[in-house]
Design an enzyme around this catalytic site. Sequence first.
Site, PDB file in Angstrom:
ATOM      1  N   GLU A  50       0.816  -1.222   0.000  1.00  0.00           N
ATOM      2  CA  GLU A  50       0.000   0.000   0.000  1.00  0.00           C
ATOM      3  C   GLU A  50       0.850   1.273   0.000  1.00  0.00           C
ATOM      4  O   GLU A  50       0.478   2.287  -0.586  1.00  0.00           O
ATOM      5  CB  GLU A  50      -0.941   0.021   1.205  1.00  0.00           C
ATOM      6  CG  GLU A  50      -2.102  -0.960   1.100  1.00  0.00           C
ATOM      7  CD  GLU A  50      -1.777  -2.331   1.661  1.00  0.00           C
ATOM      8  OE1 GLU A  50      -0.594  -2.586   1.977  1.00  0.00           O
ATOM      9  OE2 GLU A  50      -2.708  -3.147   1.779  1.00  0.00           O
ATOM     10  N   PHE A 112     -11.869  -6.875  13.463  1.00  0.00           N
ATOM     11  CA  PHE A 112     -10.765  -7.322  12.621  1.00  0.00           C
ATOM     12  C   PHE A 112     -10.423  -6.236  11.597  1.00  0.00           C
ATOM     13  O   PHE A 112     -11.294  -5.719  10.919  1.00  0.00           O
ATOM     14  CB  PHE A 112     -11.159  -8.626  11.911  1.00  0.00           C
ATOM     15  CG  PHE A 112     -10.099  -9.108  10.950  1.00  0.00           C
ATOM     16  CD1 PHE A 112      -8.858  -9.523  11.420  1.00  0.00           C
ATOM     17  CD2 PHE A 112     -10.335  -9.109   9.587  1.00  0.00           C
ATOM     18  CE1 PHE A 112      -7.879  -9.944  10.539  1.00  0.00           C
ATOM     19  CE2 PHE A 112      -9.361  -9.538   8.695  1.00  0.00           C
ATOM     20  CZ  PHE A 112      -8.119  -9.949   9.173  1.00  0.00           C
ATOM     21  N   GLN A 113      -9.161  -5.916  11.492  1.00  0.00           N
ATOM     22  CA  GLN A 113      -8.643  -4.875  10.586  1.00  0.00           C
ATOM     23  C   GLN A 113      -9.301  -3.516  10.814  1.00  0.00           C
ATOM     24  O   GLN A 113      -9.504  -2.740   9.887  1.00  0.00           O
ATOM     25  CB  GLN A 113      -8.758  -5.318   9.113  1.00  0.00           C
ATOM     26  CG  GLN A 113      -7.853  -6.520   8.830  1.00  0.00           C
ATOM     27  CD  GLN A 113      -7.627  -6.784   7.355  1.00  0.00           C
ATOM     28  OE1 GLN A 113      -8.498  -6.520   6.528  1.00  0.00           O
ATOM     29  NE2 GLN A 113      -6.455  -7.314   7.017  1.00  0.00           N
TER      30      GLN A 113
END
Lengths: 564, 157
Positions: A50, A112-113
């Site tokens: 990223e 999550f995330q």
Amino acid sequence: MQISGAQMVIEALAQEGVTTVFGYPGGAIMNVYDEIYKQENFEHILTRHEQAAIHAAEGYSKVTGKVGVAMVTSGPGFTNAVTGLADAYMDSIPMVVISGQVPMSLIGTDAFQEIDAVGISRSCTKHNYLVTDASDLARVLKEAFHIAATGRPGPVHVDIPKDVTAQIAEFDYSKPVELETYKPVTKGNARQIKKAIEAIAAAKRPLLYLGGGIINANAAYEVRELAKVMGIPAVETFMARGTMGHENPLLISMLGMHGSYAANMAMSETDLVIALAARFDDRVTGKLSEFAKNAGVIHVDIDPASISKLVNADYPIVGDVKNVVEAMLELAPKKIDSARYEPWLETIGHFDSLHPLQYHEDSERIKPQWVIERIGELLGDNANISTDVGQHQMWTAQFYPFSRPRQFISSGGLGTMGFGFPAAIGVKSGAPDKVSINVTGDGSILMNIQELMTAVEYKLPVINIILNNNFLGMVRQWQTLFYDKRHSSTDLSVQPDFVKVAEGFGGIGYSVSTKEEFDAALKDAVEKNVVAMIDVKVHRMENVLPMVPAGGSLFNMMLEYKDK
Amino acid sequence: MSDNVRRVVSVIVYNESSTLSRITDLFSARGYNIESLTVAPIPESKYSRLTIVTSGSSRVIEQIIKQLHKLIPVLKVYEHADLVEKEMALVKFPMGENISDIDAICGAYNGKIVNVGTDVIFVMVADEPKRVSNFLNAIKKYHPKEIVRSGAVALER
């Protein structure tokens, strides 16, 4: 029209004329990627990290002047992007970065995330949004592009929860942006401009101090004209390289920590600094109290907060530098007699002949500066030059013959190692007709080496030229000079076979130890037009000179280093 | 130069959830000090008004004002030179203290007893911040159990 949030993103990018998006998918942004799959408005380039997506979008933006667009998922996707955001923020690069977020119902549950993305990006973006309702998306995205590109440009981050990208709502992109609280001043105050011109006419040793904002504002050719009409010499900051063009007789060189003797002396001797879209960075000014000590200061900048932040401006002019320079061009021919500054130009010529920018050849090993000069001789205007961060970056800024704005793409403010390669990929996709060179070091290149895969996949033939000295060279230089040669953790003797690395990814590699080999490798890489790595074994202990030690005065330059 | 003096800055901001953190982040990121901060919506508008008491040289204040202005949701920023400034304090005393004494002191500082419970009494004062400090000094001997100050609010004259 009633469409999903994900479709709105696609639609908004289409309306903004976006043709290239860099990104990396993941759970929270999947709805948007599903729409990307179905559309043909823009090309999506999948980077392999990223951070590289953001740097590629920066490179693309810097070379085209358009807003760079990148897309990432939530959590680690976003945190990987933060370095890129900070880099774009420091160098005022217009960007829109869209991240996925966990669904609204999960926000705040340590899902999550999940990460507080807008909380993190707040201090490294010009502005950011967490979109909580799809009916806001049209407005938010339109504002994001507007804010990124206007005023002092910068990155804008838009965080969109997954359920918002699934939500169906009304989309109308035709409404104009209404931001009562954001109205950048673009036209300089006419009275201040007149006063500034009068100050220039009265000065004996005026000096144009050109900053990167000129390139952002597409004002380089107007600035060249202004310098010519007034007959006033110019120094460029690192960020402004290419503004004047290397053949311009009024260009002295780069100033600052690794600026030329003549440029730094001119800044120390001037009686009037004409700062155009420059921000008096510490790497430029050295010790502030000694900086242009006897000079008045005209400061033109779109960002009022840059004016009188570090050096007091006697003639502050808030405005778009292009508008202000055009207004100055109307007054200058009548008010300013360029003959008046001829003795000053002579003095500067004298500085330059006393200590020109130079290096000493070595019979055994290639000097890194030679490599830069040679790329310039072989490719010149035909290449766009990106760099990583370190010694190679400074040598490039010193020795490459830049001929135009947007030719030099480098991480100035943040100094991000790993910037160069992905940026050069973005540069190639934005300017396919020019050769895209990434000048890098054996340290920096490993910080985004995985992008070989992106470049190979999308046939973006970046030529990486590694000035390989088996050192983290700039840190090594400081250790040599200021830490009594204790080269702590900077020796990179153990390193990969870069030729095999390039080949392993499907590119082409060259190992180079002589000038002849270098010429042959560069010519071959340009001709073959494939992703390449040219590993140039250069002199290990070469230092970047001149050097103004951090916090020192500009006129106290270290011109030579003699090993005792 | 007047260095490191107390300053009162008013900031008019667009009323949205993230605005306050944008402002406090700016102060901490740039190393500016916040002595007090109050915020409330401006009636019948989409804006809120913040009153920030800070300190710094005129150069620092100029930067604070410019940097605040750069934030997208900020409409106006002003530093007050000539202002009317007030602050409120609430104090809780144990019932055993001399109520009439406390009441008399409150009176001198634009305050009064506002609530009486079985074990405690509450008083409030509203005055200039400096005088509120004086009041809090004066009531020390009556063993206040808890004190809360509101932070300053100000309007230009």
